[in-house]
Scaffold this active site. Sequence first.
Site, PDB file in Angstrom:
ATOM      1  CE  LYS A 115      -2.180  -1.466   3.687  1.00 48.13           C
ATOM      2  NZ  LYS A 115      -1.679  -2.856   3.727  1.00 48.13           N
ATOM      3  CB  THR A 116       3.799   2.319   2.016  1.00 50.58           C
ATOM      4  OG1 THR A 116       3.078   2.186   3.245  1.00 50.58           O
ATOM      5  CG2 THR A 116       4.691   3.542   2.102  1.00 50.58           C
ATOM      6  NE  ARG A 163       6.155  -4.792   4.951  1.00 52.21           N
ATOM      7  CZ  ARG A 163       5.151  -4.181   5.583  1.00 52.21           C
ATOM      8  NH1 ARG A 163       4.653  -4.697   6.690  1.00 52.21           N
ATOM      9  NH2 ARG A 163       4.632  -3.075   5.084  1.00 52.21           N
ATOM     10  CB  THR A 176      -4.153  -3.552   8.118  1.00 53.99           C
ATOM     11  OG1 THR A 176      -4.133  -2.961   9.426  1.00 53.99           O
ATOM     12  CG2 THR A 176      -2.845  -3.210   7.407  1.00 53.99           C
ATOM     13  CG  ASP A 199       0.570   3.010   6.888  1.00 54.37           C
ATOM     14  OD1 ASP A 199      -0.418   2.391   6.444  1.00 54.37           O
ATOM     15  OD2 ASP A 199       1.621   2.450   7.231  1.00 54.37           O
TER      16      ASP A 199
END
Length: 377
Positions: A103-104, A256, A197, A148
């Site tokens: 997302k980032t 990740r 999230t 975020d």
Amino acid sequence: MRVPHDDGPPPPPRPPKGRKRPGERAAEAGASDMSQEPGRAALSPTVAGGEAGESLSLRPQSLAEYVGQAALKRKLEVFVRAARGRDEPLDHTLLHGPPGLGKTTMAHILAHELGVRLHLTSGPAIEHKGVLAGHLTALGPRDVLFIDEIHRLAPTVEESLYSAMEDGRIDLPVGEGTRARTIGFELAPFTLIGATTRTALLSGPLRDRFQIIEAIEFYGDDELAAIVCRTASILGVPVSGAAALEIGRRSRGTPRIANRLIRRVRDFAQVRGARSIELADATAALLELGIDSEGLDMLDRRLLTMIVENFRGGPVGVEALGASLGEPRDTLESVVEPFLLQRGFLLRTSRGRVATMKAARHLGLELPPGWQGALDL
């Protein structure tokens, strides 16, 4: 005027340009000797600054470089091209999905594609309206503000965000008591990109003010293998297609984790003296890391074993599981369970969690007669 501090001795003077401190020269000499020593590994990091520098360089800079999420990329490319054609900011965008899916990274890419600056912050960091106003008034025309964990905004801060998103202004109280008054600040046209999230924790009024709401899904094994190959190339580590696929298959559908695993596999391969990462190297390293053939780590296996052996396969409440495992409920719900649910190892029912037949077979456990998980064949 800078005020001196008495926090300790002054820092050592910088050496003249082109000269190094003695410790740096010794470290370089040691590294040189190590590289010349026979039998040492050929693999070595190629990015300056260690893994902190690597993590920055691994982030793709454009939609073309971004691996996976094909449907999402097609839509976002249309929205970006339309906004640039009208010379307007992109509509406010909400990205939601489990942690580690990008997302980032997508916020960085959108700002890059729009040709504007990206301002980063998070919900917990915006403690009051003044902090929010500082972020908003620093934005230039069409800039992107990325928040975020936006569901963790304080209610008073969230209310101030409404007028900023809809009317391009923010109102701040000035003074106290009878002299208190409100001053409005006009804002440059901007794009808010929120990431969360926990979509269920986002308030309805805030969610409704986003014009673009998109989910980022778990990645397939082939997509993760492509990410592993790209990361290995950036790190200067040769990796075979079979090894990349094995690492991707055990990465829980999360880029990740795939990037973390390729680094750790590289470490094992380097110490063993391998010149490239082959399937055997990846398999041996992942076994040492406690990640089995289905991508389950030690906590996953503990949870499933606990359900089968201590709670007769389930159902069992998440609070009971958390207490038995010594893990907080949030960790189980947001980190552990999504992958187990996706891969069919766990069922989430109204009465609690139930381990499936697939989980029992994978763990080699025997199940009691009449066990509810037997319904999931």
